[in-house]
Design a protein around this motif. Structure first.
Motif, short mmCIF file in Angstrom:
data_model
loop_
_atom_site.label_atom_id
_atom_site.label_comp_id
_atom_site.label_asym_id
_atom_site.label_seq_id
_atom_site.Cartn_x
_atom_site.Cartn_y
_atom_site.Cartn_z
N GLY A 122 9.52 -2.57 4.09
CA GLY A 122 10.56 -3.42 4.66
C GLY A 122 11.04 -4.51 3.73
N ARG A 123 10.33 -4.74 2.62
CA ARG A 123 10.75 -5.76 1.65
C ARG A 123 11.44 -5.18 0.44
NH1 ARG A 123 12.43 -9.43 2.03
NH2 ARG A 123 11.50 -11.07 0.76
N ILE A 124 11.42 -3.84 0.29
CA ILE A 124 12.03 -3.18 -0.88
C ILE A 124 13.06 -2.17 -0.41
CG2 ILE A 124 11.58 -1.70 -2.87
CD1 ILE A 124 8.75 -2.87 -2.94
N VAL A 125 14.29 -2.30 -0.93
CA VAL A 125 15.36 -1.36 -0.58
C VAL A 125 15.33 -0.15 -1.48
CG1 VAL A 125 17.82 -1.16 -0.07
CG2 VAL A 125 16.75 -3.40 -0.09
N SER A 126 15.10 -0.36 -2.76
CA SER A 126 15.05 0.74 -3.72
C SER A 126 14.14 0.34 -4.87
CB SER A 126 16.45 1.08 -4.25
OG SER A 126 16.91 0.07 -5.15
N PHE A 127 13.66 1.35 -5.58
CA PHE A 127 12.78 1.11 -6.72
C PHE A 127 13.23 1.96 -7.89
CE2 PHE A 127 8.53 2.43 -8.73
CZ PHE A 127 8.59 1.41 -9.67
N THR A 128 13.48 1.32 -9.03
CA THR A 128 13.79 2.02 -10.28
C THR A 128 12.61 1.87 -11.23
OG1 THR A 128 16.20 1.72 -10.08
CG2 THR A 128 15.31 2.10 -12.29
N SER A 129 12.01 3.00 -11.58
CA SER A 129 10.82 3.04 -12.44
C SER A 129 11.23 3.44 -13.85
CB SER A 129 9.81 4.04 -11.88
OG SER A 129 8.81 4.33 -12.83
N VAL A 130 10.86 2.61 -14.83
CA VAL A 130 11.19 2.87 -16.23
C VAL A 130 9.90 2.89 -17.05
CG1 VAL A 130 12.57 2.16 -18.22
CG2 VAL A 130 13.36 1.60 -15.90
N SER A 131 9.54 4.04 -17.57
CA SER A 131 8.42 4.16 -18.52
C SER A 131 7.11 3.61 -17.98
CB SER A 131 8.76 3.43 -19.84
OG SER A 131 9.93 3.94 -20.39
N GLY A 132 6.78 3.95 -16.75
CA GLY A 132 5.51 3.51 -16.21
C GLY A 132 5.14 4.30 -14.97
N PRO A 133 4.00 5.00 -14.94
CA PRO A 133 3.62 5.81 -13.79
C PRO A 133 2.82 5.03 -12.76
CG PRO A 133 2.04 6.15 -15.53
CD PRO A 133 3.04 5.14 -16.05
N SER A 134 2.74 5.56 -11.58
CA SER A 134 1.78 5.06 -10.59
C SER A 134 0.38 5.47 -11.02
CB SER A 134 2.09 5.66 -9.22
OG SER A 134 0.97 5.57 -8.36
N LEU A 135 -0.56 4.53 -11.01
CA LEU A 135 -1.94 4.89 -11.35
C LEU A 135 -2.53 5.87 -10.34
CD1 LEU A 135 -3.47 1.49 -12.55
CD2 LEU A 135 -2.51 3.35 -13.92
N LEU B 187 -7.73 5.55 -11.41
CA LEU B 187 -7.72 6.94 -11.86
C LEU B 187 -8.88 7.71 -11.26
CD1 LEU B 187 -6.70 6.79 -15.65
CD2 LEU B 187 -5.25 7.00 -13.62
N ALA B 188 -10.00 7.05 -11.08
CA ALA B 188 -11.17 7.72 -10.50
C ALA B 188 -11.06 7.87 -9.00
CB ALA B 188 -12.44 6.94 -10.85
N HIS B 189 -10.43 6.88 -8.34
CA HIS B 189 -10.32 6.90 -6.87
C HIS B 189 -8.88 6.61 -6.45
CE1 HIS B 189 -14.70 6.89 -6.82
NE2 HIS B 189 -14.68 5.83 -7.62
N PRO B 190 -7.95 7.54 -6.72
CA PRO B 190 -6.54 7.29 -6.37
C PRO B 190 -6.33 7.29 -4.86
CG PRO B 190 -6.84 9.56 -7.11
CD PRO B 190 -8.15 8.85 -7.35
N ARG B 191 -5.40 6.46 -4.43
CA ARG B 191 -5.06 6.42 -3.00
C ARG B 191 -4.45 7.74 -2.56
NH1 ARG B 191 -0.70 2.28 -3.24
NH2 ARG B 191 -0.31 3.00 -1.13
N ALA B 192 -4.78 8.16 -1.37
CA ALA B 192 -4.22 9.41 -0.83
C ALA B 192 -2.91 9.18 -0.10
CB ALA B 192 -5.23 10.06 0.11
N ASP B 193 -2.56 7.89 0.15
CA ASP B 193 -1.36 7.59 0.92
C ASP B 193 -0.29 6.90 0.07
OD1 ASP B 193 -2.66 5.22 0.47
OD2 ASP B 193 -2.34 4.41 2.48
N ALA B 194 -0.26 7.20 -1.23
CA ALA B 194 0.64 6.50 -2.15
C ALA B 194 2.04 7.10 -2.11
CB ALA B 194 0.09 6.53 -3.57
N TYR B 195 2.65 7.11 -0.93
CA TYR B 195 4.00 7.66 -0.74
C TYR B 195 5.01 6.52 -0.78
CZ TYR B 195 1.55 11.87 0.75
OH TYR B 195 0.74 12.98 0.78
N ALA B 196 6.09 6.73 -1.48
CA ALA B 196 7.12 5.70 -1.59
C ALA B 196 7.83 5.52 -0.26
CB ALA B 196 8.13 6.07 -2.67
#
Length: 599
Positions: free
Chosen positions: A130-143, A235-244
């Motif tokens: 509810g605080r973010i309308v859009s996200f532009t990702s440049v040269s950086g992945p989700s851990l 990296l060892a314990h990634p979140r299972a609910d990391a949906y945008a």
């Protein structure tokens, strides 16, 4: 409040740290309050100043916010440092900034490098929904996504997946170094901190100037804890609910030395409706491609606002609306000569549908203007017409300087302008030879010389396409001048490809066969009367219409050739067959060359 080109600074409290925040694009007017807010988050080892050039370009349309991540620039560092840079605390900082600069409306988020790593956390965490309308990702992945990517390849190994793991492991050498105790801090506060600006300028081909902030050694030393506090655990314990929970635009430089493009292969699973962009550049896009980034951010923010009205639900129409080549060519500057008709016009339209900006060049002002007008209707974010005779060296020099000054350095150059000339060698006059070589060969030489120099000086690669012909390798007693000019273009392209490869500039020669364009209506036939000239033009045009191979197919093959960085692209079955025959049985081609054409 200062004007759009200047920033107002303020401090925002977040827990035990003070964050330095800069705002652009707000003058206190009533209409300013309705502007969307765009928050730009920097990476490692940068400060907010890395975004300055992008922010200045965005400030005319948006309320632009930059802030120094804790421990960087003018923001204070947590005490103790260990545990003070966890993603959860960085999320607290983002929410504090967002609440301060845009308390009543959600914001558009843009992140580069570690700013993008943070951004993925912000765009997937439940408490930021509810605080973010859009996200532009440049040269950086989700851990988290990175962790799942690694686990999937380890559980289901194949030779290709193992190679991907090993390749990314080699690219991540600096991550291992930053996990060592004390040594990174000593290096950054010592020789590495002093040499880094020069090293980065040399590797990234950055424009001259000081590093964005003098606090680099301290910023880099503090920032090492970004890696130590987060990387191994996630990296060892990634979140299972990391949906945008907001629309995502992914911008990846194809020459990034730190991150493989394969990291994002499974990203559609985590970010439905993902829009992907690829740019031929290295890692530090906010400094090397600020104009490109500003255009893509503007387009994505505007589309999201128009589609969703500032809501956080994924907006329809944000993907797949710029054609199949949008990921590679969207927002790039493409110059096409001979764009007033035929293959040139079709090529300009194909790039326009991919979201590229178009400079349509032709010696006919009316047809060039028409191409530019239609290119804008087809989706080009900008299209301009220029009237130039490509055989005129001085006119081409003026064109190159005008385009660079008004629109920037060309990303893709298509030297397509050409004329036809038929007739035996003995019937072809020296004037006719000069004219066909001036346009078909010298026009290409002028374009390559002028625009390739700009690409090399910029240091961010590019691509040159030269339109040759199947006649370049298909001898004919009826086309000595035309075939010679096109054979020279083909060899020039091969030589340029070898020379420019070290600068990241690709060169492709496109060799069409019989294509239904108006070149037959304007071609000249040597050694005949004007009456016979018209008869031969009419007959050749009719034969080409019967063949009816459309220029749009040539344009599609051309774009595919650029994507693959192909050396030679023969188009039409006869062009491909002749090229194969030229390799396997040149004697047969020489025998065919003795035959009279069916005119």
């Amino acid at each position: 409040m200062n004007g759009n080109g200047e920033a107002r600074e303020r401090w925002v409290r977040s827990g035990d740290v003070e964050l330095c925040v800069a705002e652009y694009g707000m003058e206190g007017k009533e209409e300013d309050a309705r502007r969307p807010t765009v928050v730009l988050v920097h990476g490692y080892p940068d400060s907010k100043e890395v975004w300055s050039s992008v922010a200045e370009r965005l400030a005319d349309r948006f309320h632009v916010v930059l802030y120094d991540v804790r421990g960087h620039g003018r923001s204070s560092a947590p005490r103790p440092l260990r545990g003070g840079f966890r993603l959860e605390k960085l999320t607290d900082d983002f929410l504090a900034v967002a609440d301060a600069v845009s308390p009543d409306r959600p914001v558009h988020l843009v992140g580069h490098d570690w700013g993008s790593v943070q951004g993925w956390e912000f765009a997937t965490a439940k408490r930021t929904e509810g605080r973010i309308v859009s996200f532009t990702s440049v040269s950086g992945p989700s851990l988290d996504h990175f962790g799942h990517w690694i686990k999937h390849r380890m559980r289901h190994p194949t030779p290709r997946r193992v190679a991907q793991l090993l390749g990314q492991g080699a690219r991540s050498w600096y991550v291992y170094a930053l996990h060592t105790p004390v040594l990174p801090e000593l290096a950054w506060r010592g020789a590495l901190g002093r040499q880094w600006p020069r090293m980065l300028a040399r590797v990234e081909k950055l424009p001259p100037g000081e590093y964005p902030t003098p606090s680099l050694p301290q910023d880099a030393a503090h920032g090492a804890w970004l890696y130590r506090d987060n990387v191994r655990e996630r990296l060892a314990h990634p979140r299972a609910d990391a949906y945008a929970h907001a629309p995502v635009q992914l911008i990846t430089p194809s020459g990034d030395p730190f991150l493989s493009e394969r990291l994002y292969d499974d990203l559609d699973r985590w970010a439905p409706g993902l829009r992907r962009r690829t740019v031929p550049a290295k890692h530090w896009l906010p400094r090397t491609r600020p104009g490109q980034l500003a255009e893509w951010i503007t387009e994505f923010v505007t589309a999201t606002e128009d589609a969703g009205g500032g809501t956080t639900s994924p907006a329809k129409g944000l993907t797949g609306d710029c054609g199949p080549f949008a990921e590679r060519f969207g927002g790039q500057l493409v110059l096409v000569t001979g764009a007033g008709s035929g293959i040139g016009r079709a090529t300009a339209f194909a790039f326009a549908e991919a979201g590229a900006r178009i400079v349509a060049v032709d010696r006919d002002a009316e047809t060039a203007s028409r191409t530019a007008e239609l290119a804008r209707l087809l989706g080009a974010p900008g299209a301009w017409a220029e009237t130039v005779d490509v055989s005129d060296e001085q006119a081409m020099e003026k064109l190159a300087e005008k385009v660079r000054t008004e629109h920037g350095v060309v990303d893709v150059l298509v030297n397509n302008a050409g004329i036809g000339l038929s007739g035996t060698f003995l019937d072809t006059s020296p004037e006719e030879w000069r004219r066909v070589l001036d346009v078909n060969l010298w026009g290409v030489i002028h374009g390559c010389r002028l625009f390739a120099r700009q690409m090399v000086d910029r240091g961010q690669g590019g691509h040159i396409v030269n339109t040759a012909s199947a006649a370049a390798y298909l001898p004919s007693r009826a086309l000595p001048a035309y075939s010679t000019s096109k054979a020279a273009v083909l060899m020039l392209s091969e030589c340029l490809r070898a020379e420019l490869a070290e600068h990241g500039i690709g060169v492709t020669a496109v060799c069409p066969g019989f294509v239904n364009t108006n070149i037959t209506a304007t071609a000249r036939f040597a050694g005949v009367t004007e009456k016979e000239q018209e008869r031969l033009r009419s007959k050749s045009s009719r034969l080409y219409r019967i063949r009816n191979y459309p220029p749009e197919k040539v344009a599609g093959a051309l774009l595919h050739g650029v994507l693959r960085n192909a050396a030679v692209v023969p188009v039409t079955p006869e062009a491909r067959g002749a090229r194969l025959l030229a390799r396997l049985s040149p004697r047969a081609l020489r025998a065919m060359a003795r035959l009279d054409p069916p005119l």
